[in-house]
Design an enzyme around this catalytic site. Structure first.
Site, PDB file in Angstrom:
ATOM      1  N   HIS A 262       0.844  -1.203   0.000  1.00 48.33           N
ATOM      2  CA  HIS A 262       0.000   0.000   0.000  1.00 48.33           C
ATOM      3  C   HIS A 262       0.884   1.260   0.000  1.00 48.33           C
ATOM      4  O   HIS A 262       0.715   2.147  -0.847  1.00 48.33           O
ATOM      5  CB  HIS A 262      -0.899  -0.046   1.242  1.00 48.33           C
ATOM      6  CG  HIS A 262      -1.850   1.101   1.355  1.00 48.33           C
ATOM      7  ND1 HIS A 262      -3.149   1.042   0.901  1.00 48.33           N
ATOM      8  CD2 HIS A 262      -1.718   2.348   1.857  1.00 48.33           C
ATOM      9  CE1 HIS A 262      -3.753   2.190   1.130  1.00 48.33           C
ATOM     10  NE2 HIS A 262      -2.903   3.000   1.708  1.00 48.33           N
ATOM     11  N   GLU A 263       1.832   1.321   0.920  1.00 50.85           N
ATOM     12  CA  GLU A 263       2.687   2.515   1.010  1.00 50.85           C
ATOM     13  C   GLU A 263       3.589   2.635  -0.219  1.00 50.85           C
ATOM     14  O   GLU A 263       3.949   3.736  -0.633  1.00 50.85           O
ATOM     15  CB  GLU A 263       3.535   2.492   2.284  1.00 50.85           C
ATOM     16  CG  GLU A 263       2.743   2.428   3.598  1.00 50.85           C
ATOM     17  CD  GLU A 263       1.687   3.514   3.753  1.00 50.85           C
ATOM     18  OE1 GLU A 263       1.836   4.595   3.144  1.00 50.85           O
ATOM     19  OE2 GLU A 263       0.693   3.282   4.469  1.00 50.85           O
ATOM     20  N   HIS A 266       1.767   4.710  -2.682  1.00 52.66           N
ATOM     21  CA  HIS A 266       1.939   6.139  -2.382  1.00 52.66           C
ATOM     22  C   HIS A 266       3.335   6.600  -2.814  1.00 52.66           C
ATOM     23  O   HIS A 266       3.505   7.671  -3.414  1.00 52.66           O
ATOM     24  CB  HIS A 266       1.799   6.381  -0.870  1.00 52.66           C
ATOM     25  CG  HIS A 266       0.389   6.371  -0.348  1.00 52.66           C
ATOM     26  ND1 HIS A 266      -0.592   7.205  -0.849  1.00 52.66           N
ATOM     27  CD2 HIS A 266      -0.191   5.659   0.646  1.00 52.66           C
ATOM     28  CE1 HIS A 266      -1.728   6.994  -0.174  1.00 52.66           C
ATOM     29  NE2 HIS A 266      -1.525   6.060   0.728  1.00 52.66           N
ATOM     30  N   GLU A 292      -4.520   8.372  -2.547  1.00 51.61           N
ATOM     31  CA  GLU A 292      -5.070   7.097  -2.078  1.00 51.61           C
ATOM     32  C   GLU A 292      -5.356   6.168  -3.261  1.00 51.61           C
ATOM     33  O   GLU A 292      -5.226   4.950  -3.151  1.00 51.61           O
ATOM     34  CB  GLU A 292      -6.347   7.355  -1.263  1.00 51.61           C
ATOM     35  CG  GLU A 292      -6.834   6.159  -0.467  1.00 51.61           C
ATOM     36  CD  GLU A 292      -5.919   5.752   0.698  1.00 51.61           C
ATOM     37  OE1 GLU A 292      -4.952   6.496   0.997  1.00 51.61           O
ATOM     38  OE2 GLU A 292      -6.170   4.692   1.284  1.00 51.61           O
TER      39      GLU A 292
END
Lengths: 501, 501
Positions: A262-263, A266, A292
């Site tokens: 997930h990160e 980003h 997001e």
């Protein structure tokens, strides 16, 4: 030329923000506890300085003159001017005394919340949150007045420039109409084909090594970033040096790993910000929902797909050969794909799966809009929370404040207008991924072999390299050919969870 | 009250310096290479800001008014005023154009030096260093004019406030007269009782764990600091959060460990700065020589002593049981004490032992004084370097620039007046330790059991808690009962290396 003066001024501000980002990362990932007080003071001083520079009267004068020079500017420079101006207008719209009073109330309330939440003590917390809401209503009114927006939209616009209730509310209504049935049918379907749980002990160092290997495989640039550990995972640092964090649980092999993925989503957005404008407002990531969308595109669209399960399963088996039940069975593509898409309604937003997550957001969006509009008072939150949780997820939170309306830091910290960006991000991710799949015919098999180069090229062209050149709605339209809607997201959910095409 | 305004102003500057310290530590210990350019720009912006705040005309006005209010101030406040003033005078004495020209020349020369040193290319480096020296002469002249000092002393005063050639030169002459004979006799003595070398492979993680355990044992406060790794070991961070670093060599068990102990000495001084003035100039560590005295007191006086060898030997044996030759023999107290005090004249200052180190400093002090005075030109450095190395250490460096006059970063970076503080620190360490031993009768056996609490109490009372309340000569006199001299240092060397009491 006044535009050049503005660029130089904001280049200097970006350098101060660089120090803020690194010292904040250090606070979360490196700093021993005893350094906290001095660090808080140092960061407060720096933030005050950055705010003063951003809202300086000089900026207003340069802006006025630069707007008269617009004819000499190219499209990036004009977009930069627009971004500088919106930041300046927001920074100067609220009287400093009100900014200070709100910051103080937020800080008191957040600190109290850290103690009162584990005690389930809503009664003691209620007056503090009431004061936070009272001041946020004043802030919203001041911003609304200056921006010509409704009060809630004026707050929302701070996280999601251009985000409007009139656009979001109908989309969320569609989700809230479709999801309960979708969840029920998914639960039924998954009960017929349950996954084998990934039980066992998974040493931190092996988890970390696998996470690093996947980051590399998926395009994180380690010349310009690092992975570390912190209590709350986040993506920080600066575009030239992106710092992501995770936290490890030796009894759970997937939570840290999916957090890292997930990160990484980003991080790749940050690492690919347009180089020529990286220290200008126009070179920033477009909005919270776009940010997001990049983490969710990687985590949800790519990494929880059956194709990626095929890539990941043997790597998990190799990293954890001793898993109970046998690595080949437990880490089969089939079982891993089931585990990665398991759905279970629960009380806690941050632990929610892809399908139930939007329900948590719809609920919060409804409550915070009513709070800011003065149509709901703080004391009445728990009742509405309970009835909406029952309606959307079939769960009652009566008397449970800790895992009910006290579970998130956002409201205690005065952050109203932030929540909708999570689900806007999920919708945007689905719509971007749908467009990318159309443009890249072999994408599924590329993902099955861990090759994201084609996808990254598409994202770079349509999102990452664009910074804030376009406003969010135009960016989405330009990248996907349509305005943001629920269609791609709901299709994705029906395909993944019900096998409907 | 103008004094209060100054305090508030310097509190804010301390908070900016906090960010400088943490971001600089990060640059050396954490940052990936690709973040370097953006970090350099961010730090340059911050340093410019700190310089502007320190030398702001407001400070001059407050100073003038605060000096008229001195009657209302206590001794700490008056000392703070003195420190603020000396910083202000230095910061405003040199014309900004000259500061900038010197910074540019230093930066160019340092960058070239990193390439040219490994190539032994003195010819290419010479013109760059000539320009650095030319500008440092101008800087020295401007400072000298304002401070009423000789040019070299005006530079020295920046690192060692109150340090004067008239005091240092006779002390260094005493060392340079005594050391060659002392070294020769030690070499002869050690040849008769050679140490067994600590050969083998020493895993990094075991070295790190032992270093951490020793730091804890010797009083490093991990609530307010950390140990990490960097290419060049240093002590950074802020008093509330001190960051020390080391580097590991798996073929050398002592280099990282003694580096850690050295930096722990610096760290404890920082961690014990006076709490009430920690964000004021008067709360800083007193001077470079005092700082070095604290690292050398711990490394040289305490940790290379026979008493500490008794404490350390079994711990080394436990950490590295597989060492060739057998842990009990190689890590006996007797052999470890010999290894810790082995003397061998060599070309490189940073690798020099306690006994030969001052010779490297005496040589550099002589050369840099002559350079700044205009009595020596850059082109003539190698010849003087060679003749002095022969006189002091019996080594010729003819034709060897890399390990001769190009070995240190100081001159390439424009740092003149810095070198003498190393040996002033060694002398101060010996004199402080002599006074502490007099005051603490059981100190030797306390060290043998790893207990520094008594010594730390003494140092805290006489040095650490004093900040800049006194000027350096007064602090040394007040702590030891005598002005700084060579007596304690030479006695210590004769006792340790020749067994003379």
């Amino acid at each position: 030329m006044s535009y050049r003066a503005l660029e130089e001024h904001f280049r200097r501000i970006a350098r101060l923000e660089h120090l803020d980002a690194i010292a904040s990362w250090d606070e979360a990932a490196m700093m021993p506890a005893g350094g906290g007080e001095a660090r808080a003071e140092a960061l407060a001083t720096l933030k005050t300085l950055i705010h003063a520079e951003t809202s300086s009267p000089k900026v207003g004068e340069w802006l006025a003159r630069a707007e008269a020079e617009q004819g000499q500017l190219d499209s990036w420079q004009r977009a930069n001017l627009r971004e500088v101006k919106s930041g300046y207008v927001r920074a100067t719209a609220v009287p400093p005394e009100l900014v200070e009073a709100a910051a103080l109330a937020n800080s008191k309330s957040e600190q109290a919340w850290r103690k009162l939440r584990p005690q389930n003590d809503w009664q003691s917390f209620q007056p503090l949150l009431t004061e936070v809401v009272r001041l946020q209503r004043e802030v919203a009114a001041a911003l609304a007045d200056r921006l010509g927006l409704g009060p809630y939209d004026a707050l929302l616009d701070g996280y999601e420039p251009g985000g409007r209730t009139a656009h979001i509310a109908p989309l969320f209504a569609e989700l809230s109409a479709a999801l309960p049935d979708l969840i029920a049918r998914t639960m039924e379907r998954q009960a017929r084909a349950p996954a084998v749980s990934l039980a066992g002990t998974f040493p931190v160092e092996a988890q970390r090594q696998l996470g690093l290997a996947l980051m590399k495989q998926l395009g994180f640039d380690f010349e310009h970033g690092r992975l570390d550990t912190s209590h709350h995972p986040f993506c920080g640092g600066v575009p030239q040096d992106v710092r992501i964090t995770t936290r490890y649980d030796e009894s759970d092999v997937l939570s840290a790993l999916l957090g890292v993925l997930h990160e990484t989503g980003h991080a790749k957005y940050e690492q690919h910000r347009p180089a020529a404008y990286v220290d200008q407002p126009v070179g920033r990531a477009r909005s919270m929902s776009l940010h997001e969308s990049q983490s969710l595109l990687l985590e949800m669209q790519v990494c929880r797909s059956r194709e990626f399960a095929q890539f990941l399963a043997p790597r998990l088996a190799q990293s954890f050969p001793e898993v109970p039940g046998g690595a080949e069975a437990v880490f089969s593509t089939e079982n891993l794909a089931r585990v990665l898409t398991r759905v279970r309604p629960d009380y806690i937003r941050v632990e929610a799966d892809e399908l139930t997550y939007p329900c948590h957001i719809v609920l919060r969006f409804e409550i915070e809009r009513a709070l800011i509009a003065g149509k709901l008072e703080v004391k009445d939150i728990p009742e509405l929370w309970d009835s909406e949780m029952q309606r959307l997820l079939g769960l009652s939170t009566a008397g449970d404040y800790e895992d009910g309306c006290m579970q998130d830091v956002h409201w205690p910290a005065g952050l109203f207008g932030y929540f909708p960006t999570y689900t806007l991000g999920a919708m945007t991710a689905a719509q971007l991924f749908q467009a990318a799949r159309r443009a890249l015919p072999g994408l599924g098999s590329a993902i099955a072999s861990g090759d994201l180069s084609g996808l990254d090229g598409w994202l770079d062209e349509h999102v990452w390299s664009q910074g804030c050149l376009l406003e969010t709605p135009e960016l989405v339209r330009s990248a996907t050919g349509a305005p943001l809607g629920t269609g791609a997201f709901l299709s994705h959910l029906r395909r993944r969870y019900l096998g409907e095409d």
